[in-house]
Design a protein around this motif. Structure first.
Motif, PDB file in Angstrom:
ATOM      1  N   MET A 238      84.927  -0.789  68.068  1.00  0.00           N
ATOM      2  CA  MET A 238      83.745   0.035  68.427  1.00  0.00           C
ATOM      3  C   MET A 238      82.682  -0.598  67.988  1.00  0.00           C
ATOM      4  O   MET A 238      81.635  -0.428  68.626  1.00  0.00           O
ATOM      5  CB  MET A 238      83.925   1.446  67.502  1.00  0.00           C
ATOM      6  CG  MET A 238      85.311   2.298  67.805  1.00  0.00           C
ATOM      7  SD  MET A 238      85.378   2.570  69.755  1.00  0.00           S
ATOM      8  CE  MET A 238      84.807   4.192  69.759  1.00  0.00           C
TER       9      MET A 238
ATOM     10  N   LEU B 297      90.276   5.524  72.480  1.00  0.00           N
ATOM     11  CA  LEU B 297      89.811   5.427  71.002  1.00  0.00           C
ATOM     12  C   LEU B 297      89.098   6.719  70.496  1.00  0.00           C
ATOM     13  O   LEU B 297      89.154   7.074  69.422  1.00  0.00           O
ATOM     14  CB  LEU B 297      89.159   4.223  70.807  1.00  0.00           C
ATOM     15  CG  LEU B 297      89.935   2.838  70.562  1.00  0.00           C
ATOM     16  CD1 LEU B 297      89.116   1.694  70.513  1.00  0.00           C
ATOM     17  CD2 LEU B 297      90.785   3.075  68.877  1.00  0.00           C
TER      18      LEU B 297
ATOM     19  N   SER C 207      91.478   9.698  70.254  1.00  0.00           N
ATOM     20  CA  SER C 207      92.385   9.335  69.259  1.00  0.00           C
ATOM     21  C   SER C 207      92.052  10.146  67.928  1.00  0.00           C
ATOM     22  O   SER C 207      92.999  10.311  67.149  1.00  0.00           O
ATOM     23  CB  SER C 207      92.680   7.966  69.137  1.00  0.00           C
ATOM     24  OG  SER C 207      91.772   7.353  68.197  1.00  0.00           O
TER      25      SER C 207
ATOM     26  N   VAL D 223      88.493   7.672  64.999  1.00  0.00           N
ATOM     27  CA  VAL D 223      86.920   7.220  64.912  1.00  0.00           C
ATOM     28  C   VAL D 223      86.047   8.114  64.467  1.00  0.00           C
ATOM     29  O   VAL D 223      86.034   9.237  65.244  1.00  0.00           O
ATOM     30  CB  VAL D 223      86.576   6.518  66.622  1.00  0.00           C
ATOM     31  CG1 VAL D 223      85.009   6.162  66.471  1.00  0.00           C
ATOM     32  CG2 VAL D 223      87.401   5.630  67.001  1.00  0.00           C
TER      33      VAL D 223
ATOM     34  N   LYS E  82      81.820  10.142  66.788  1.00  0.00           N
ATOM     35  CA  LYS E  82      82.088   9.926  68.518  1.00  0.00           C
ATOM     36  C   LYS E  82      80.632  10.134  69.112  1.00  0.00           C
ATOM     37  O   LYS E  82      80.561   9.470  70.211  1.00  0.00           O
ATOM     38  CB  LYS E  82      82.897  11.160  68.590  1.00  0.00           C
ATOM     39  CG  LYS E  82      84.414  10.810  68.473  1.00  0.00           C
ATOM     40  CD  LYS E  82      85.306  11.798  69.083  1.00  0.00           C
ATOM     41  CE  LYS E  82      86.052  12.640  67.888  1.00  0.00           C
ATOM     42  NZ  LYS E  82      86.912  13.719  68.587  1.00  0.00           N
TER      43      LYS E  82
ATOM     44  N   TRP F  36     100.202   5.539  69.420  1.00  0.00           N
ATOM     45  CA  TRP F  36     100.086   4.651  70.569  1.00  0.00           C
ATOM     46  C   TRP F  36     101.081   5.151  71.578  1.00  0.00           C
ATOM     47  O   TRP F  36     100.849   5.137  72.928  1.00  0.00           O
ATOM     48  CB  TRP F  36     100.688   3.407  70.008  1.00  0.00           C
ATOM     49  CG  TRP F  36      99.578   2.546  69.380  1.00  0.00           C
ATOM     50  CD1 TRP F  36      99.671   2.445  68.139  1.00  0.00           C
ATOM     51  CD2 TRP F  36      98.361   2.126  69.970  1.00  0.00           C
ATOM     52  NE1 TRP F  36      98.343   1.812  67.638  1.00  0.00           N
ATOM     53  CE2 TRP F  36      97.815   1.546  68.857  1.00  0.00           C
ATOM     54  CE3 TRP F  36      97.823   1.870  71.259  1.00  0.00           C
ATOM     55  CZ2 TRP F  36      96.476   0.985  68.884  1.00  0.00           C
ATOM     56  CZ3 TRP F  36      96.617   1.272  71.278  1.00  0.00           C
ATOM     57  CH2 TRP F  36      96.129   0.855  70.062  1.00  0.00           C
TER      58      TRP F  36
END
Lengths: 268, 286
Positions: free
Chosen positions: A4, B93, B96, B99, B102, B193
């Motif tokens: 990221m 990602l 998920s 993180v 966002k 995953w």
């Protein structure tokens, strides 16, 4: 998290660079570190940009807003009406129209630019505001999206109820259905706005008069002259920065709409 | 049964414009492509006569045009998977839960989409120029504007602009997946995953297909980037991409041949994206 971070760097550094670059004088631009400020020269760059050749840059910005804002507003309305009718009414030719529109989505707009030019030149209407504006109104993908959204967000029962209350179809559409479809309409508007804002071939082929250029075409012509007129380089950079401000602001303001609407077209 | 009038009111405005500015140009291009210009003597007046498929014969014998088609196909085969792979990865990602922040990332990745292709190409053109670039470590070792690398330099511009847009489409599709699906997967002991690979990706396939079709269309239409790069690099010729060929042929001017190029290009785009749609939807039924 690492990915990221790297991606944020990749996406934002060029914009940061543009911003920093536009604040520098010509000497500092090539002589100082590209990613950090030197003497703050943005004000002078801007006034030079706006004054250059009788303020032609502001004219280009205004043109872009007119071409794009006008075409996207009106185009969204037309697409919404057509998509709504395709979703809510059964009538002869409905399938044919829908298939033609779908085919239209797959026909690249650039393939149309040259024949449009030829048609407009037979009518002696090239190099006019309308020669760019009118073709920009048509957005088949908007019709496709509007049909999906109308099916999903306007219940039949509501339309029936409106009919029983004696409301005409057109009135129902403007009073009730457009409200229900509003987030979707904002999405269609944004897609359309970006498509027209980005359209380069049509104005490039159609327009010869500098006063009618959209800002993209204007910056493109300046950039092509940088080698002969080096002072244009700072104007191109500052102009590039100014030209992306309206769209970035529009995106930020309309965030909550495009976030919710954007995916709907692909889920169904 | 509703009366006809309101339906006409809804459909006609778009329908007429669509006919005038979509269908008519297609018809006109086809007609133009079947004509040719002849002159009486060398300097006599020019007039258009029916030429049959003569222009198409020229299109098929035109080496530079087919080279440019090969070039954009190569471009597409590499750039589209890279761009969509990155878009899918970022969407997964974001979705998920691994993180934080966002909102910020979603916006940061999407901002380049607000920048018109011409402006993006101008920006990157500067960024690639050895004496102006902040990335001197790269630009002093490789000349990104040389004949070997300029195609990939442009691929980077296109990727930079469109990853965020494609990511958002896929991400919105991910958000639409009902929570129960994940609960079932968690009970079955699937890790993040595994969930991504066996549940999320198959469920967002329609979104991936849609973005692929748009990317194919976009690739075949490449114009703004190469047109701008012509000012930065002499390696980009006036026939570098099919659309540049159309443009430079029409400014000769040879409208009949340019129309034939347009028709072939539109047809190829249509067939390619249509085939891809058919192919993937059949795969989905199994």
């Amino acid at each position: 998290m690492g990915i990221m971070g790297i991606c944020t760097f990749y996406f934002l550094v060029p914009i940061w660079w543009l911003f920093v670059g536009a604040t520098k004088s010509r000497g500092d631009f090539s002589g100082t570190a590209p990613l950090w400020f030197a003497d703050f020269h943005l004000g002078q760059n801007l006034s030079e940009l706006f004054a250059y050749r009788d303020g032609v840059f502001l004219r280009w910005m205004a043109n872009s807003v007119l071409y794009t804002g006008g075409a996207a507003l009106l185009g969204t309305l037309l697409a919404a009406m057509c998509g709504y009718a395709l979703a809510k009414y059964r009538f002869p030719g409905r399938e044919l129209i829908f298939n033609l529109v779908l085919g239209g989505v797959l026909v690249p707009a650039t393939a149309l630019a040259l024949p449009l030019f030829l048609i407009f030149s037979e009518l002696e209407a090239t190099n006019t505001f309308w020669s760019v504006f009118l073709p920009s109104l048509v957005n088949p993908f908007g019709v496709y999206l509007a049909r999906i959204y109308a099916t999903a967000s306007v219940p039949e029962e509501l339309l029936e109820a409106a009919r029983l209350d004696g409301s005409g179809e057109v009135r129902t559409f403007f009073k009730i259905s457009t409200r229900l479809m509003f987030p979707a309409l904002v999405t269609i508007f944004l897609f359309h706005f970006v498509a027209v804002w980005n359209n380069f071939l049509l104005p490039l082929i159609m327009l010869g008069n500098e006063r009618l250029f959209p800002v993209t075409l204007g910056l493109y012509t300046w950039n092509g002259q940088v080698n002969q007129l080096p002072e244009l380089r700072m104007l191109v950079l500052t102009g590039a920065l100014v030209s992306i401000v309206p769209l970035v602001v529009a995106f930020l303001l309309l965030q909550r709409f495009w976030r919710s609407g954007l995916g709907a077209g692909s889920v169904k | 049964m509703t009366s006809r009038k309101p339906i006409l009111f809804f459909v006609l405005p778009f329908g007429l414009l669509f006919a005038a500015f979509y269908l008519a140009p297609i018809g006109y291009a086809i007609k133009q492509s079947l004509y040719k210009v002849t002159r009486t003597g060398t300097f006599g007046p020019a007039h258009e006569v029916f030429g049959g498929l003569e222009q198409y014969q020229r299109v098929f014998q035109n080496g530079p045009f087919w080279e440019s088609v090969g070039r954009v196909l190569l471009f597409g085969v590499v750039q589209v998977p890279v761009m969509l792979g990155l878009a899918l990865l970022l969407a997964l990602l974001l979705d998920s839960g691994l993180v934080r922040g966002k909102r910020f990332f979603r916006l940061a990745f999407f901002v380049p989409y607000a920048i018109p292709g011409v402006v993006a190409a101008i920006m990157w053109g500067f960024l690639y120029s050895p004496n102006l670039s902040p990335f001197t470590a790269v630009t002093s070792n490789w000349n990104l504007l040389s004949a070997d690398l300029v195609l990939w330099a442009m691929a980077n511009v296109v990727t930079w602009v469109y990853v965020g847009y494609n990511m958002l489409i896929i991400y919105s599709a991910l958000l639409a997946i009902p929570q129960e699906v994940y609960e079932a997967a968690t009970i079955d002991g699937a890790g993040p995953w595994r969930t991504a690979w066996s549940i999320k990706i198959p469920l967002v396939m329609p979104a991936i297909v849609l973005t692929t079709v748009f990317s194919i269309i976009g690739t075949l239409q490449l114009l703004a980037e190469p047109q701008v790069f012509r000012t930065f690099s002499s390696a980009v010729s006036s026939t570098y991409t099919p659309n540049l060929t159309v443009y430079s042929t029409s400014s000769i001017p040879n409208f009949n041949l340019a129309a034939a190029f347009s028709v072939v290009l539109a047809l190829a785009t249509f067939v390619l994206s249509f085939t891809f749609l058919k192919f993937t939807s059949r795969g989905g039924d199994k």
